[in-house]
Design a protein around this motif. Structure first.
Motif, mmCIF file in Angstrom:
data_model
loop_
_atom_site.group_PDB
_atom_site.id
_atom_site.type_symbol
_atom_site.label_atom_id
_atom_site.label_comp_id
_atom_site.label_asym_id
_atom_site.label_seq_id
_atom_site.Cartn_x
_atom_site.Cartn_y
_atom_site.Cartn_z
ATOM 1 N N PHE A 112 49.774 10.822 87.424
ATOM 2 C CA PHE A 112 50.877 11.550 88.029
ATOM 3 C C PHE A 112 52.140 10.719 88.263
ATOM 4 O O PHE A 112 53.243 11.229 88.123
ATOM 5 N N CYS A 113 51.974 9.424 88.624
ATOM 6 C CA CYS A 113 53.163 8.664 89.018
ATOM 7 C C CYS A 113 53.365 7.353 88.271
ATOM 8 O O CYS A 113 54.331 6.649 88.533
ATOM 9 N N GLU A 114 52.472 6.977 87.393
ATOM 10 C CA GLU A 114 52.560 5.753 86.589
ATOM 11 C C GLU A 114 52.327 4.459 87.374
ATOM 12 O O GLU A 114 52.473 3.375 86.835
ATOM 13 N N ALA A 143 56.114 18.245 85.559
ATOM 14 C CA ALA A 143 57.211 18.826 86.336
ATOM 15 C C ALA A 143 57.540 17.996 87.569
ATOM 16 O O ALA A 143 58.585 18.156 88.157
ATOM 17 N N MET A 144 56.639 17.091 87.974
ATOM 18 C CA MET A 144 56.847 16.300 89.187
ATOM 19 C C MET A 144 57.895 15.294 89.009
ATOM 20 O O MET A 144 58.375 14.637 88.403
#
Length: 58
Positions: A34-36, A57-58
């Motif tokens: 989700f955030c790397e 989409a986040m």
């Protein structure tokens, strides 16, 4: 049922007999879906996930 703080979610997941959750070794160089950021847990999921589009989409 057990209750855990956010720091101990990983340990809590490991208490359950679920084959689709695995702790990554500290030397693993893999990023969060989700955030790397650096990943610490590997969650196995189906090839086609309805969450992939939400993560983008986040």
């Amino acid at each position: 049922m057990i209750k855990v703080c956010s720091q101990h979610v990983t340990k809590g997941l490991n208490l359950f007999p679920v084959p689709h959750v695995k702790i990554l070794p500290s030397y693993a160089i893999q990023s969060c879906y989700f955030c790397e950021k650096k990943a610490s847990v590997k969650l196995y999921m189906p090839l086609e996930s309805p969450y992939k589009s939400k993560a983008a989409a986040m």
